[in-house]
Write an enzyme that holds these catalytic residues in place. Structure first.
Site, PDB file in Angstrom:
ATOM      1  N   VAL A  46      26.899  67.987 128.996  1.00  0.00           N
ATOM      2  CA  VAL A  46      27.318  66.593 128.848  1.00  0.00           C
ATOM      3  C   VAL A  46      27.274  65.879 130.206  1.00  0.00           C
ATOM      4  O   VAL A  46      26.906  64.705 130.294  1.00  0.00           O
ATOM      5  CB  VAL A  46      28.736  66.508 128.232  1.00  0.00           C
ATOM      6  CG1 VAL A  46      29.226  65.068 128.180  1.00  0.00           C
ATOM      7  CG2 VAL A  46      28.751  67.122 126.841  1.00  0.00           C
ATOM      8  N   CYS A  47      27.609  66.599 131.264  1.00  0.00           N
ATOM      9  CA  CYS A  47      27.730  65.993 132.601  1.00  0.00           C
ATOM     10  C   CYS A  47      26.484  65.228 133.050  1.00  0.00           C
ATOM     11  O   CYS A  47      26.605  64.098 133.520  1.00  0.00           O
ATOM     12  CB  CYS A  47      28.111  67.053 133.633  1.00  0.00           C
ATOM     13  SG  CYS A  47      29.683  67.865 133.270  1.00  0.00           S
TER      14      CYS A  47
END
Length: 187
Positions: A46-47
């Protein structure tokens, strides 16, 4: 305990920015608006989507007088490696702060002590180095950087117009409120 209204405490860290390693301290958060975006780890899932999205808003935020910093418990060396190997992260031009000691993550109360990683925390800091907004998401929930623009505009408006407040969904140029006894029960 809430960090809203608290001044950022002293810290020193190294960061990767535009092909260089730089030093960052709490002094960098003074004299301008700042967004500090904590995330769990480099080379994750997700980062990179969040950090790329934040880069997409970076020029708009800069136009508002805002500097952006991302922070994870990885080192500045790992940030450089990720920047050099990922198409999404390779676009980033804001500072990527390394927090391997976990001191900054702990100071901002986003350190997950069990994993040793930072939670997804976003902070807006005013030119006095005082935290004005805090948003913390669970690990699997990515953030939308476009929401920062209106939050910054509202924070700047309130700072420049003491005694006025911005209601829900406020946008620049729309009506504000002046809290008073006359408004009680009428909104």
């Amino acid at each position: 305990m809430s960090l809203i209204g608290k001044e950022v405490q002293a810290f020193t860290a190294q960061a990767y920015k535009n092909g260089e390693f730089i030093d960052v301290t709490e002094a960098n958060f003074k004299g301008q608006w700042s967004v500090v975006c904590f995330y769990p780890a480099d080379f994750s899932f997700v980062c990179p989507t969040e950090l790329e999205d934040l880069q997409g808003q970076y020029s708009t935020l800069k136009d508002l007088g805002v500097e952006v910093y991302s922070v994870s418990t990885d080192t500045h060396f790992v940030h450089k490696g990720w920047h050099d190997s990922s198409e999404k992260i390779g676009k980033i031009t804001y500072a990527m702060i390394g927090d391997p000691s976990q001191a900054i993550s702990r100071q901002f109360d986003v350190l997950n002590e069990e994993s040793g990683l930072a939670d997804r925390g976003t902070f807006i800091i005013d030119p006095d180095g005082v935290i004005q907004t805090v948003e913390i998401n669970a690990d699997g929930i990515g953030r939308d950087a476009s929401t920062l623009v209106n939050k910054i505009k509202a924070a700047q408006y309130v700072r420049q117009n003491p005694g006025e407040v911005c209601p829900a969904k406020w946008e620049e140029g729309s009506e504000t409120l002046t809290p008073s006894l006359d408004l009680v029960g009428k909104i």
